[in-house]
Design an enzyme around this catalytic site. Structure first.
Site, PDB file in Angstrom:
ATOM      1  N   PRO A   7       0.822  -1.220   0.000  1.00  0.00           N
ATOM      2  CA  PRO A   7       0.000   0.000   0.000  1.00  0.00           C
ATOM      3  C   PRO A   7       0.849   1.260   0.000  1.00  0.00           C
ATOM      4  CG  PRO A   7       0.097  -0.943   2.192  1.00  0.00           C
ATOM      5  CD  PRO A   7       0.801  -1.904   1.296  1.00  0.00           C
ATOM      6  N   GLU A   8       0.214   2.362  -0.393  1.00  0.00           N
ATOM      7  CA  GLU A   8       0.892   3.657  -0.317  1.00  0.00           C
ATOM      8  C   GLU A   8       0.908   4.084   1.146  1.00  0.00           C
ATOM      9  OE1 GLU A   8      -0.828   6.529  -2.955  1.00  0.00           O
ATOM     10  OE2 GLU A   8      -1.251   5.017  -4.463  1.00  0.00           O
ATOM     11  N   LYS A  55       6.842 -11.290   0.655  1.00  0.00           N
ATOM     12  CA  LYS A  55       5.484 -11.171   1.176  1.00  0.00           C
ATOM     13  C   LYS A  55       5.438 -10.493   2.544  1.00  0.00           C
ATOM     14  CE  LYS A  55       3.912 -15.238  -1.382  1.00  0.00           C
ATOM     15  NZ  LYS A  55       3.233 -16.549  -1.337  1.00  0.00           N
TER      16      LYS A  55
END
Length: 419
Positions: A2-3, A50
């Site tokens: 995510p940002e 991950k």
């Protein structure tokens, strides 16, 4: 990934609700999470495969694994996510949230981690920020295709592939070898490289290994650059057409008509295009089939070998068995006069009394008397017991009274039988 809008900002609100799967299974709690992050500044955001973590102004640093369905949501900002089948009204905090973060600086931002399947994991790692990749669990993972291009070189990959004898897709999915390659990414890069997923890694040609290296970097870098938004993926990617499995009347083919087939490799369902991904070396399925044929042929040979030496002994055993069956027959017949059961003993006593009655009056003192006493087809009879007068002439014993009384009872029975 995510940002991260809160980089450089201080966390003024940290709320977490404990989940034994998400926090507890990796030795963390919601209370510890709140205490460790509240009031600290977010310095940076990092990723390896991950795993994703925030670098805080001081340890410990929160490390996240999103699992199958975990996601980082930002309020009032649309992020790539598994889209629900039915449209839902936006709510905050969102459903299935595990923690919520708020920043104190303007513009204020709010973040939440959600995980409805509870396969995600949240850890607190107490070490210097620059040492994060040198401690567990990150140190057990291989290089990241995007972050570690200088490590994951063609030479490095060739050495890794040739050092193992496993299906190539299984090698790619093992995070200890390369970080970040999941199921669909593995299928995509193997399709791009035109390599069959079941082929053993150490049977690939130099040209195939070179192409695989290029495909790994191309697919992984493209997916990250597009923020994993599948709508933006290239139309020629297998990803765009692989999801027809299990759907009624859905075509399992590429737009050019090439058939998509599904096999299980490394415990995961793999989509392949057989017309593109040819088997150019030994593959796992072929080896299993070959091994089973060899075992079958070997079993047949063993069966033939076993039959040859056992033919004569078997007949001999049968003959011996027949002889044995014949021998005990006569023994059984002759052994009837010495029964071992109580019932047999009674019957023997009755037979003895009857025989005594039949020979009553015979002079047993004659040398041939015993030989002439026969019954039941010539069977030799036991020698009759001594008479009363003979018994009386013998020296008395402690049990003489008992013997005399039993003799009287036996004599009475013999007399009755004689009548």
């Amino acid at each position: 990934m995510p940002e991260i809008g809160e980089v450089g900002k201080t966390l003024s609100v940290v709320k977490a609700q404990h989940d034994e799967n998400v926090f507890g299974k990796v030795g963390t709690s919601a209370a510890e999470f709140e205490k460790s992050l509240l009031g600290k500044k977010v310095v940076d955001a990092k990723q390896q495969g991950k795993y994703f973590w925030l670098v805080m102004s001081s340890p410990p640093h929160p490390l996240f694994h999103f699992g199958m369905a975990g996601w980082w949501k930002i309020r009032d900002l649309e992020t790539a996510y598994y889209k629900p089948t039915k449209k839902e009204e936006p709510t905050w905090p969102p459903k299935y949230w595990k923690f919520i973060l708020e920043t104190s600086d303007d513009p204020k931002s709010e973040h939440a981690f959600v995980d409805f399947r509870r396969f995600g994991r949240i850890r607190l790692v107490d070490c210097a920020a620059e040492e994060m990749r040198n401690v567990s669990p990150l140190k057990e993972n291989g290089p990241d295709p995007v972050a570690d291009k200088d490590i994951l070189t063609e030479e490095w990959l060739v050495q890794k592939l040739q050092s193992k004898h496993v299906p190539v897709k299984a090698l790619l999915l093992d995070q200890a070898n390369i970080s970040g390659i999941g199921n669909w990414v593995g299928d995509e890069l193997l399709y791009n490289a035109k390599i069959h997923p079941e082929q053993y890694s150490n049977t690939l040609s130099p040209a195939q290994m070179k192409q695989l290296h290029e495909s790994i970097h191309y697919v992984c870098s493209t997916a990250v650059e597009l923020l994993a938004e599948s709508d933006r993926f290239p139309e020629e990617w297998l990803f765009k057409h692989r999801w027809a499995k299990g759907k009624k009347d859905a075509p399992q083919r590429l737009p050019n008509g090439a058939k998509i087939k599904f096999v299980t490799v490394g415990g995961r369902t793999s989509a392949i295009v057989p017309s593109v991904q040819k088997k150019t070396g030994e593959v796992a399925a072929d080896v299993k089939e070959r091994d089973s044929e060899e075992e079958e042929n070997g079993a047949e040979e063993d069966e033939v070998e076993e039959q040859k030496p056992k033919s004569k002994p078997k007949r001999k055993a049968q003959e011996d068995g027949e002889e044995d069956d014949q021998k005990p027959a006569s023994k059984k017949k002759s052994n009837k006069k010495t029964p071992t059961t109580s019932k047999g003993k009674k019957q023997a006593r009755k037979d003895e009394e009857a025989i005594t009655a039949q020979v009553d009056g015979v002079d047993t003192s004659h040398p041939t008397a015993e030989a002439n006493i026969t019954v039941n087809g010539g069977k030799k009879l036991p020698k009759p017991k001594a008479t009363k007068s003979e018994e009386a002439s013998k020296p008395p014993t402690k049990s003489s009274k008992r013997d005399e009384s039993s003799g009287r009872r036996r004599s009475a029975r013999i007399s009755t039988n004689g009548k």
